[in-house]
Design a protein around this motif. Structure first.
Motif, short mmCIF file in Angstrom:
data_model
loop_
_atom_site.label_atom_id
_atom_site.label_comp_id
_atom_site.label_asym_id
_atom_site.label_seq_id
_atom_site.Cartn_x
_atom_site.Cartn_y
_atom_site.Cartn_z
N LYS A 17 -10.75 38.69 13.28
CA LYS A 17 -11.14 39.90 12.55
C LYS A 17 -12.30 40.59 13.25
CE LYS A 17 -8.42 39.09 8.98
NZ LYS A 17 -7.17 39.71 8.89
N ASN A 18 -12.49 41.89 12.95
CA ASN A 18 -13.48 42.71 13.64
C ASN A 18 -14.88 42.12 13.69
OD1 ASN A 18 -11.74 44.69 14.48
ND2 ASN A 18 -12.23 46.10 12.84
N GLY A 19 -15.41 41.64 12.57
CA GLY A 19 -16.77 41.11 12.56
C GLY A 19 -16.93 39.94 13.52
N GLU A 20 -16.01 39.02 13.46
CA GLU A 20 -16.05 37.86 14.36
C GLU A 20 -15.78 38.30 15.80
OE1 GLU A 20 -16.54 34.03 15.76
OE2 GLU A 20 -17.12 34.90 13.83
N LEU A 21 -14.89 39.25 15.98
CA LEU A 21 -14.59 39.77 17.33
C LEU A 21 -15.84 40.36 17.96
CD1 LEU A 21 -12.39 40.42 19.47
CD2 LEU A 21 -12.15 42.62 18.35
N LEU A 22 -16.60 41.13 17.20
CA LEU A 22 -17.84 41.71 17.72
C LEU A 22 -18.82 40.63 18.12
CD1 LEU A 22 -18.38 44.68 15.25
CD2 LEU A 22 -17.81 44.84 17.67
N LYS A 23 -18.97 39.59 17.29
CA LYS A 23 -19.87 38.49 17.62
C LYS A 23 -19.46 37.80 18.92
CE LYS A 23 -20.40 36.71 13.24
NZ LYS A 23 -20.53 35.58 12.33
N ARG A 24 -18.18 37.51 19.03
CA ARG A 24 -17.70 36.82 20.24
C ARG A 24 -17.85 37.70 21.47
NH1 ARG A 24 -12.23 33.47 18.65
NH2 ARG A 24 -13.07 32.44 16.81
N ALA A 25 -17.48 38.96 21.35
CA ALA A 25 -17.54 39.88 22.50
C ALA A 25 -18.98 40.10 22.95
CB ALA A 25 -16.89 41.21 22.13
N GLU A 26 -19.90 40.12 22.00
CA GLU A 26 -21.30 40.36 22.32
C GLU A 26 -21.87 39.30 23.25
OE1 GLU A 26 -24.50 42.61 19.83
OE2 GLU A 26 -24.03 40.67 18.93
N GLY A 27 -21.39 38.12 23.16
CA GLY A 27 -21.88 37.07 24.02
C GLY A 27 -21.25 37.04 25.40
N VAL A 28 -20.22 37.89 25.61
CA VAL A 28 -19.46 37.82 26.85
C VAL A 28 -19.41 39.17 27.60
CG1 VAL A 28 -17.17 37.32 27.81
CG2 VAL A 28 -18.00 36.02 25.85
N THR A 61 -8.67 41.66 27.60
CA THR A 61 -8.24 42.08 26.27
C THR A 61 -8.55 40.97 25.27
OG1 THR A 61 -6.02 41.14 26.48
CG2 THR A 61 -6.33 43.40 27.29
N ALA A 62 -8.54 41.34 24.00
CA ALA A 62 -8.74 40.34 22.95
C ALA A 62 -7.66 39.26 23.05
CB ALA A 62 -8.73 41.01 21.58
N GLN A 63 -6.43 39.68 23.33
CA GLN A 63 -5.32 38.72 23.47
C GLN A 63 -5.59 37.74 24.60
OE1 GLN A 63 -3.22 38.26 21.30
NE2 GLN A 63 -2.45 40.13 20.41
N GLU A 64 -6.03 38.25 25.73
CA GLU A 64 -6.30 37.39 26.89
C GLU A 64 -7.42 36.38 26.60
OE1 GLU A 64 -5.09 40.59 30.36
OE2 GLU A 64 -7.18 40.37 29.79
N MET A 65 -8.36 36.77 25.76
CA MET A 65 -9.47 35.89 25.42
C MET A 65 -9.10 34.89 24.33
SD MET A 65 -11.87 36.80 27.46
CE MET A 65 -13.27 35.95 26.77
N GLY A 66 -7.87 35.02 23.79
CA GLY A 66 -7.45 34.15 22.70
C GLY A 66 -7.99 34.61 21.36
N TRP A 67 -8.39 35.88 21.28
CA TRP A 67 -8.98 36.44 20.08
C TRP A 67 -8.04 37.39 19.35
CZ3 TRP A 67 -13.98 38.43 22.92
CH2 TRP A 67 -14.70 37.34 23.40
N GLY A 68 -6.77 37.32 19.60
CA GLY A 68 -5.81 38.25 19.05
C GLY A 68 -5.77 38.31 17.54
N ARG A 69 -6.06 37.22 16.88
CA ARG A 69 -6.02 37.17 15.41
C ARG A 69 -7.41 37.20 14.78
NH1 ARG A 69 -0.84 35.98 13.58
NH2 ARG A 69 0.53 35.18 15.20
#
Length: 96
Positions: A26-37, A16-24
């Motif tokens: 925003k969507n654009g940055e979340l997509l960038k981070r998720a894309e690499g993982v 989850t985003a929370q588990e990855m430390g990405w809970g806060r």
């Protein structure tokens, strides 16, 4: 992601985003981070396609029409099939 859904999707590696430390994040940055993982982003945010530029993404995105557990649980096989059908960059909305 509720723990019961994680159990029903046990064939996939899930975080989850929370588990990855990405809970806060925003969507654009979340997509960038998720894309690499990750290969697939599973969300119930139906506004995502209007809020973000999804062209050129390597991340596949599966959008559920609801996150209400009874509806999600009833359609878990459709969710699994949808995840398995996705290719990098795909965007799919699944009506539950």
């Amino acid at each position: 992601m509720p723990q019961p859904l994680r159990r029903l999707l046990a064939e996939f590696e899930i975080s989850t985003a929370q588990e990855m430390g990405w809970g806060r994040v925003k969507n654009g940055e979340l997509l960038k981070r998720a894309e690499g993982v990750f290969d697939v982003l599973l969300t119930a945010d139906r506004q995502l396609k209007y809020q973000q530029n999804l062209k050129g993404r390597r991340l596949a995105i599966l959008v559920l029409s609801t996150n209400r557990w009874p509806k999600v649980k009833a359609k878990v096989q459709e969710i699994i099939s949808a995840i398995q059908s996705l290719s990098p960059g795909d965007y799919l909305e699944l009506d539950l």
